[in-house]
Scaffold this active site. Sequence first.
Site, PDB file in Angstrom:
ATOM      1  CD  GLU A  11      -7.142  -2.201  20.958  1.00 36.11           C
ATOM      2  OE1 GLU A  11      -6.242  -3.004  21.319  1.00 36.11           O
ATOM      3  OE2 GLU A  11      -6.948  -0.977  20.827  1.00 36.11           O
ATOM      4  CB  SER A  49      -5.190   7.246  19.109  1.00 32.79           C
ATOM      5  OG  SER A  49      -6.398   7.884  18.726  1.00 32.79           O
ATOM      6  CG  ASP A  86     -10.940   3.094  20.933  1.00 33.72           C
ATOM      7  OD1 ASP A  86     -11.574   2.247  20.263  1.00 33.72           O
ATOM      8  OD2 ASP A  86      -9.872   3.607  20.552  1.00 33.72           O
ATOM      9  CD  GLU A 112      -4.504   0.115  14.375  1.00 37.96           C
ATOM     10  OE1 GLU A 112      -5.497   0.138  15.122  1.00 37.96           O
ATOM     11  OE2 GLU A 112      -3.473   0.770  14.601  1.00 37.96           O
TER      12      GLU A 112
HETATM   13  N1  LIG Z   1      -0.858   8.957  16.088  1.00 33.52           N
HETATM   14  C1  LIG Z   1      -1.303   7.713  16.067  1.00 33.52           C
HETATM   15  N2  LIG Z   1      -1.676   7.169  14.897  1.00 33.52           N
HETATM   16  C2  LIG Z   1      -2.135   5.883  14.836  1.00 33.52           C
HETATM   17  O1  LIG Z   1      -2.483   5.431  13.728  1.00 33.52           O
HETATM   18  C3  LIG Z   1      -2.225   5.146  16.051  1.00 33.52           C
HETATM   19  C4  LIG Z   1      -1.851   5.768  17.255  1.00 33.52           C
HETATM   20  N3  LIG Z   1      -1.381   7.035  17.243  1.00 33.52           N
HETATM   21  N4  LIG Z   1      -1.913   5.123  18.450  1.00 33.52           N
HETATM   22  C5  LIG Z   1      -2.570   3.847  18.510  1.00 33.52           C
HETATM   23  C6  LIG Z   1      -2.290   3.067  17.323  1.00 33.52           C
HETATM   24  C7  LIG Z   1      -0.833   2.667  17.153  1.00 33.52           C
HETATM   25  N5  LIG Z   1      -0.707   2.638  15.724  1.00 33.52           N
HETATM   26  C8  LIG Z   1       0.441   2.389  14.992  1.00 33.52           C
HETATM   27  C9  LIG Z   1       1.656   2.912  15.354  1.00 33.52           C
HETATM   28  C10 LIG Z   1       2.787   2.667  14.594  1.00 33.52           C
HETATM   29  C11 LIG Z   1       2.711   1.879  13.464  1.00 33.52           C
HETATM   30  C12 LIG Z   1       3.943   1.618  12.660  1.00 33.52           C
HETATM   31  O2  LIG Z   1       4.967   2.186  12.895  1.00 33.52           O
HETATM   32  N6  LIG Z   1       3.848   0.752  11.648  1.00 33.52           N
HETATM   33  C13 LIG Z   1       4.946   0.490  10.722  1.00 33.52           C
HETATM   34  C14 LIG Z   1       4.793  -0.901  10.110  1.00 33.52           C
HETATM   35  C15 LIG Z   1       5.422  -1.974  10.943  1.00 33.52           C
HETATM   36  C16 LIG Z   1       5.494  -3.281  10.191  1.00 33.52           C
HETATM   37  O3  LIG Z   1       5.945  -3.243   9.027  1.00 33.52           O
HETATM   38  O4  LIG Z   1       5.087  -4.327  10.731  1.00 33.52           O
HETATM   39  C17 LIG Z   1       4.895   1.503   9.582  1.00 33.52           C
HETATM   40  O5  LIG Z   1       5.916   1.630   8.865  1.00 33.52           O
HETATM   41  O6  LIG Z   1       3.880   2.198   9.399  1.00 33.52           O
HETATM   42  C18 LIG Z   1       1.483   1.331  13.101  1.00 33.52           C
HETATM   43  C19 LIG Z   1       0.352   1.597  13.854  1.00 33.52           C
HETATM   44  C20 LIG Z   1      -1.955   2.976  15.100  1.00 33.52           C
HETATM   45  N7  LIG Z   1      -2.618   3.798  16.085  1.00 33.52           N
HETATM   46  C1  LIG Z   2      -7.035   4.336  15.021  1.00 35.45           C
HETATM   47  C2  LIG Z   2      -8.359   4.017  15.611  1.00 35.45           C
HETATM   48  C3  LIG Z   2      -9.018   2.865  14.931  1.00 35.45           C
HETATM   49  C4  LIG Z   2      -8.273   3.824  17.104  1.00 35.45           C
HETATM   50  O1  LIG Z   2      -8.546   2.785  17.650  1.00 35.45           O
HETATM   51  C5  LIG Z   2      -7.848   4.976  17.922  1.00 35.45           C
HETATM   52  O2  LIG Z   2      -7.753   6.105  17.409  1.00 35.45           O
HETATM   53  O3  LIG Z   2      -7.609   4.771  19.113  1.00 35.45           O
HETATM   54 MG   LIG Z   3      -8.014   2.768  19.717  1.00 33.59          MG
END
Ligand SMILES: Nc1nc(=O)c2c([nH]1)NC[C@@H]1CN(c3ccc(C(=O)N[C@@H](CCC(=O)O)C(=O)O)cc3)CN21
Ligand SMILES: CC(C)C(=O)C(=O)O
Ligand SMILES: [Mg+2]
Length: 267
Positions: A118, A50, A88, A185
């Site tokens: 992953e 991330s 990672d 996740e």
């Molecule tokens: N800043 C950041 N936080 C994270 O948690 C994160 C990262 N970056 N980069 C790698 C992944 C990408 N991630 C993400 C990014 C966006 C959503 C997201 O927008 N989810 C929607 C839900 C979508 C659905 O309903 O299917 C949400 O509303 O949270 C989720 C995980 C988690 N990880």
């Molecule tokens: C959110 C965690 C599990 C991750 O894989 C990351 O920070 O890249």
């Molecule tokens: Mg990661």
Amino acid sequence: MPDALKALTIPDLAEMKANDKKIVALTAYDASFARILDEAGVDLVLVGDSLGMVVQGQPTTLPVTLSDMVYHTRCAARGVRRAILAVDMPFASYSGPAQAIDSAARLIRAGAHMVKLEGGQKRAETVRALVEQSIPVCGHLGLLPQSVHQVGGYLVQGKDEKAAQAILQDAIVLQEAGASLLVLECVPATLAAEITAALDIPTIGIGAGPDCSGQILVLYDMLGITPGKRPRFSRNFLQGVEDIPSAIRAYVEDVRAGRFPTSEHSF
Ligand SMILES: Nc1nc(=O)c2c([nH]1)NC[C@@H]1CN(c3ccc(C(=O)N[C@@H](CCC(=O)O)C(=O)O)cc3)CN21
Ligand SMILES: CC(C)C(=O)C(=O)O
Ligand SMILES: [Mg+2]
């Protein structure tokens, strides 16, 4: 029993699951934050890919290289005293067992105690090869950011029964291959609870409800400094406290007490 002065070990994580003690995890990418997390009692510090998004400003985690991860691992390792340092494996650095061993060895030499990758079934042979080299492995199932283009977005996974059963099977395969920890996740809270109960190894949730063995967030999200929209499963712990160490301590206490995450942060 693990105490505050003694360095935690990977077997300690299994003992924490057995004793119903929540495992508290956060990401960090540098020595200063790693030290703050360590001193606040965070059990596992993850140098997450991330960092490609929150440190480098990239739109996904895919551009992150193994050299980037090695650099940030060296930095974070200098800050950690008690916590386990997981790192990672970045995109395309573990396309088979031989490449995975080379990549993981660079991360271990840089100070990682454990590597994370992953995917499920398709990574089984690679996980076995790493464990055979005595490299501890953390799996990662559900939303897989390195598969964002194939999946078509950052979407909740395992919503229908067939998809849920596939993730549960992947979890069992990873455990059988020798993984000692598993990140879940963005999966429904019910599925994460079912997987956690079915496995011997601990699970660490992010957007996976309150019934995992532990919890992780991206540090920048829980400090409210991620540009743009914060994921729904996160919370700004800096709100209402006066400094960053206090925010980290509040997170540690809330995860340990089962006050975070709640259904509000779950799917
Ligand atoms: N800043 C950041 N936080 C994270 O948690 C994160 C990262 N970056 N980069 C790698 C992944 C990408 N991630 C993400 C990014 C966006 C959503 C997201 O927008 N989810 C929607 C839900 C979508 C659905 O309903 O299917 C949400 O509303 O949270 C989720 C995980 C988690 N990880
Ligand atoms: C959110 C965690 C599990 C991750 O894989 C990351 O920070 O890249
Ligand atoms: Mg990661």
